[in-house]
Write a protein that holds these residues in place. Sequence first.
Motif, short mmCIF file in Angstrom:
data_model
loop_
_atom_site.label_atom_id
_atom_site.label_comp_id
_atom_site.label_asym_id
_atom_site.label_seq_id
_atom_site.Cartn_x
_atom_site.Cartn_y
_atom_site.Cartn_z
N ASN A 48 41.70 44.59 47.86
CA ASN A 48 42.98 44.64 47.19
C ASN A 48 42.96 45.64 46.02
O ASN A 48 43.84 45.61 45.17
CB ASN A 48 43.45 43.24 46.74
CG ASN A 48 42.50 42.60 45.75
OD1 ASN A 48 41.52 43.21 45.33
ND2 ASN A 48 42.79 41.37 45.37
N GLU B 187 41.75 46.25 36.00
CA GLU B 187 41.89 45.73 37.36
C GLU B 187 40.56 45.18 37.89
O GLU B 187 39.54 45.84 37.83
CB GLU B 187 42.39 46.85 38.28
CG GLU B 187 42.70 46.31 39.67
CD GLU B 187 43.12 47.40 40.66
OE1 GLU B 187 44.32 47.73 40.67
OE2 GLU B 187 42.27 47.88 41.41
N THR B 188 40.64 43.97 38.40
CA THR B 188 39.49 43.42 39.10
C THR B 188 39.89 43.30 40.56
O THR B 188 40.90 42.69 40.87
CB THR B 188 39.13 42.03 38.55
OG1 THR B 188 38.82 42.17 37.18
CG2 THR B 188 37.94 41.44 39.27
N SER B 189 39.14 43.92 41.41
CA SER B 189 39.50 43.85 42.82
C SER B 189 38.34 43.27 43.63
O SER B 189 37.19 43.32 43.22
CB SER B 189 39.88 45.23 43.35
OG SER B 189 38.82 46.13 43.16
N THR B 190 38.71 42.71 44.75
CA THR B 190 37.75 42.09 45.65
C THR B 190 37.82 42.81 46.98
O THR B 190 38.90 43.19 47.42
CB THR B 190 38.15 40.62 45.88
OG1 THR B 190 38.14 39.95 44.63
CG2 THR B 190 37.19 39.91 46.81
N MET C 210 38.47 34.98 51.51
CA MET C 210 38.15 35.67 50.26
C MET C 210 39.42 35.95 49.44
O MET C 210 39.41 36.74 48.51
CB MET C 210 37.43 37.00 50.54
CG MET C 210 36.07 36.81 51.14
SD MET C 210 35.01 35.87 50.03
CE MET C 210 34.03 34.96 51.21
N GLY C 211 40.52 35.31 49.81
CA GLY C 211 41.76 35.49 49.05
C GLY C 211 42.44 36.82 49.33
O GLY C 211 43.26 37.28 48.54
N LEU C 212 42.10 37.44 50.47
CA LEU C 212 42.70 38.73 50.81
C LEU C 212 43.59 38.54 52.04
O LEU C 212 43.56 37.50 52.68
CB LEU C 212 41.60 39.75 51.09
CG LEU C 212 40.62 40.00 49.93
CD1 LEU C 212 39.46 40.86 50.39
CD2 LEU C 212 41.32 40.61 48.74
#
Length: 178
Positions: free
Chosen positions: A45, A132-135, A161-163
């Motif tokens: 994301n 920004e923190t992205s996964t 993973m919440g994506l």
Amino acid sequence: MMAVLPSLALALLCLLRAGAEVPVQPGFDTEKFAGTWHIVAAVSNCSEFLKMKDMMKSSIITISFTPEGDLSMKVVWPLPDRCQKIERLLQRSGQAGHYMGTSAQEKRDLRVMETDYSCYAIVHEVKQSGRETSTGMQLLTREQDVSPQLLQKFKELIPTMGLTKDMLAVLPKTGECQ
Ligand SMILES: *[C@@H]1O[C@H](CO)[C@@H](O)[C@H](O)[C@H]1NC(C)=O
């Protein structure tokens, strides 16, 4: 300062909790994991990734480990006009298979979620850059081809993973930048 400290502690808790949900390949073996992989699919994301993902092609990543157990990676991304080389050294955390990198611009937390060493690996990455923190996750394979079963397995991990699936890029093969 008084206000910053408690919120910092909370932020750390979030990180720890988020981290705890991401598994690491049990008994991770650095020697077997080292070598060349193809990045055949990626999901993230990260706003930059989402802008670029439809133009991205499969790239090659070469992994080695230092005597201290730190992870060194060399990635070659095929861009429309050139081959972009990226080198990165990530420090071993308390656990083999879990690495961290800090530079002036960003922080990274990388875990090898699972791998059979000979065919595929699934890598999880949290990147903190500015605010920004992205996964994200990447599917690595030893051969450039990816089987539908493996891709399916990767897709099934995305929501855990919440994506979401619209953040996925299956990267087309390329003969460039070998
Ligand atoms: C990406 O997803 C993770 C996990 O759901 C979330 O914590 C993070 O804030 C998201 N980042 C962006 C840039 O949307």
